[in-house]
Design a protein around this motif. Structure first.
Motif, PDB file in Angstrom:
ATOM      1  N   TRP A  13       0.835  -1.204   0.000  1.00  0.00           N
ATOM      2  CA  TRP A  13       0.000   0.000   0.000  1.00  0.00           C
ATOM      3  C   TRP A  13       0.873   1.260   0.000  1.00  0.00           C
ATOM      4  O   TRP A  13       0.566   2.239  -0.679  1.00  0.00           O
ATOM      5  CB  TRP A  13      -0.930  -0.006   1.206  1.00  0.00           C
ATOM      6  N   ARG A  14       1.982   1.213   0.731  1.00  0.00           N
ATOM      7  CA  ARG A  14       2.892   2.353   0.757  1.00  0.00           C
ATOM      8  C   ARG A  14       3.463   2.614  -0.636  1.00  0.00           C
ATOM      9  O   ARG A  14       3.584   3.766  -1.064  1.00  0.00           O
ATOM     10  CB  ARG A  14       4.032   2.076   1.743  1.00  0.00           C
ATOM     11  N   ARG A  44       0.780   4.244  -2.773  1.00  0.00           N
ATOM     12  CA  ARG A  44       0.586   5.642  -2.361  1.00  0.00           C
ATOM     13  C   ARG A  44       1.741   6.510  -2.859  1.00  0.00           C
ATOM     14  O   ARG A  44       1.537   7.656  -3.270  1.00  0.00           O
ATOM     15  CB  ARG A  44       0.469   5.728  -0.835  1.00  0.00           C
ATOM     16  N   ARG A  45       2.957   5.979  -2.830  1.00  0.00           N
ATOM     17  CA  ARG A  45       4.104   6.747  -3.305  1.00  0.00           C
ATOM     18  C   ARG A  45       3.966   7.061  -4.789  1.00  0.00           C
ATOM     19  O   ARG A  45       4.226   8.189  -5.220  1.00  0.00           O
ATOM     20  CB  ARG A  45       5.405   5.966  -3.064  1.00  0.00           C
ATOM     21  N   GLN A  49       1.201   7.282  -6.438  1.00  0.00           N
ATOM     22  CA  GLN A  49       0.125   8.267  -6.580  1.00  0.00           C
ATOM     23  C   GLN A  49       0.627   9.671  -6.264  1.00  0.00           C
ATOM     24  O   GLN A  49       0.241  10.636  -6.938  1.00  0.00           O
ATOM     25  CB  GLN A  49      -1.051   7.886  -5.668  1.00  0.00           C
ATOM     26  N   ARG A  50       1.492   9.807  -5.265  1.00  0.00           N
ATOM     27  CA  ARG A  50       2.064  11.124  -4.953  1.00  0.00           C
ATOM     28  C   ARG A  50       2.952  11.609  -6.092  1.00  0.00           C
ATOM     29  O   ARG A  50       2.897  12.780  -6.479  1.00  0.00           O
ATOM     30  CB  ARG A  50       2.875  11.065  -3.652  1.00  0.00           C
TER      31      ARG A  50
END
Length: 384
Positions: free
Chosen positions: A139-140, A143-144, A146-147
């Motif tokens: 998940w991290r 998310r990275r 996506q950032r």
């Protein structure tokens, strides 16, 4: 212009520090004032000259305090992104197009050319171990990415190869804010011929499965026994042991020489001794400083046709082979090592190609234009 280059680990030896050092020298030669911002060095690593320690939370305040005109980041930028500070980001890896940042299928030992999709990429994490299969780390990674994708809407991003740019665009990054800016090559003069009676091959880089050294060893086992392989680089204890075991199993002990990590002077010595340089990556290298170093030293290059590597080799002084194709790599090595005069002629062409196409001055000029765009958003809007 006062320029600040930022990466948490600029003090660490390796590709990004080398890249930034070459770019910094060219920028200073052009009259710019340049400083480095990084995190506290690990262990006993020395702080580079003109480097200042920052943290993720103090980066932007420190950049303002130093009166920089532009902050040039070489790793991911801390959020939230400030609106009043001109920023440029160089994408050196695959963080903008791959959740794990590897584009390497670890179990298959092959490069990954998938288009990013959260479900498909999570499945590959589990099946191929291209990234951690622990749920919170998967998940991290998502998310990275996506950032990174979101930041391309507000921060001009320079990709180090067309391949990296294409993978970012396929992953949903904002195409209008991504440009290609090739890496800088060193200047090496004069051209030095390799010793005629000592055929040798050089591998320079990290020792890790994705770098393909085991593949190169298998090919070397079928090459003329007079040719030696010199290895400049280090890896984890487990990876180093795997390489030494393979050398022994292939009966290459007398032909393979380990030099460990080499500084610029030591690497130049090995380059001057080598007939050719091999870059046998079995992952999608984002770009490639080693092919540039080899070309600058006037050396023929054999490289895998993966990722951005084809963009970095000198067209008339190189051979590309499919990753993990041992027969093709063996043929390429045999052909190159059988014609010393051709290698020497190609070496001079390679050096000219590196000097003209990948000069640090050219890279610095390209960034100067990008800096101007970032500093004058009204004249060159970054968002649609």
């Amino acid at each position: 212009m006062r320029i600040a280059h930022y990466a948490p680990d600029l003090w660490a030896p390796g590709g990004i520090a080398t890249y930034v050092d070459r770019l910094t020298n060219a920028q200073r030669s052009a009259g710019h004032d340049v400083l480095w911002l990084c995190h506290t060095p690990q262990g006993n690593a020395p702080l580079p000259p003109d480097a200042h320690v920052v943290t993720a939370s103090t980066l932007y305040a420190e950049a303002r305090a130093h009166g920089v005109d532009i902050l040039h980041a070489h790793r991911d930028l801390p959020t939230p992104i400030p609106t009043a500070l001109p920023l440029i980001r160089t994408m050196h890896g695959h963080q903008g197009g791959c959740p794990s940042g590897t584009r390497y299928l670890r179990r298959s030992g092959m490069p990954c050319n998938r288009t990013y999709h959260p479900v498909g990429c999570l499945r590959m994490h589990l099946q191929e171990r291209c990234g951690s299969c622990r749920p919170h780390k998967m998940w991290r990674n998502i998310r990275r990415l996506q950032r990174e994708r979101a930041q391309t809407h507000t921060v001009m991003t320079a990709a180090v190869s067309m391949y990296v740019q294409q993978m970012m665009v396929r992953a949903g990054c904002y195409v209008d804010n991504i440009v290609v800016c090739p890496s800088p090559a060193p200047i090496v003069k004069p051209f030095t011929m390799p010793p005629r009676n000592s055929p040798s091959v050089l591998y320079a880089g990290r020792i890790a499965p994705e770098k393909g050294l085991l593949w190169l060893l298998r090919a070397m086992a079928d090459v003329d026994t007079s040719a030696a392989l010199h290895i400049a680089g280090t890896g984890t204890d487990a990876h180093m042991q795997a390489v030494h075991d393979e050398v022994e199993a292939l009966a290459l002990t007398n032909r393979v020489h380990f030099h460990g990590w080499c500084d610029d002077e030591a690497l130049t010595g090995l380059m001057n001794m080598a007939w050719l340089v091999v870059v046998p990556s079995v992952w999608n290298e984002p770009a490639g400083l080693v092919p540039l170093d080899a070309a600058a030293h006037g050396r023929f290059v054999i490289a895998s046709s993966a990722g951005g590597l084809p963009e970095y080799v000198a067209p008339d002084a190189s051979t590309l082979v499919p990753p993990n194709d041992t027969d093709a790599l063996t043929r390429a090595l045999r052909n190159a090592l059988s014609d010393y005069d051709r290698l020497a002629t190609c070496g001079a062409e390679a050096q000219h190609h590196a000097e003209v196409t990948f000069s640090a001055t050219h890279t610095a000029n390209a960034y100067e234009r990008l800096y101007a765009q970032a500093m004058n958003p009204a004249d060159a809007p970054l968002t649609s």
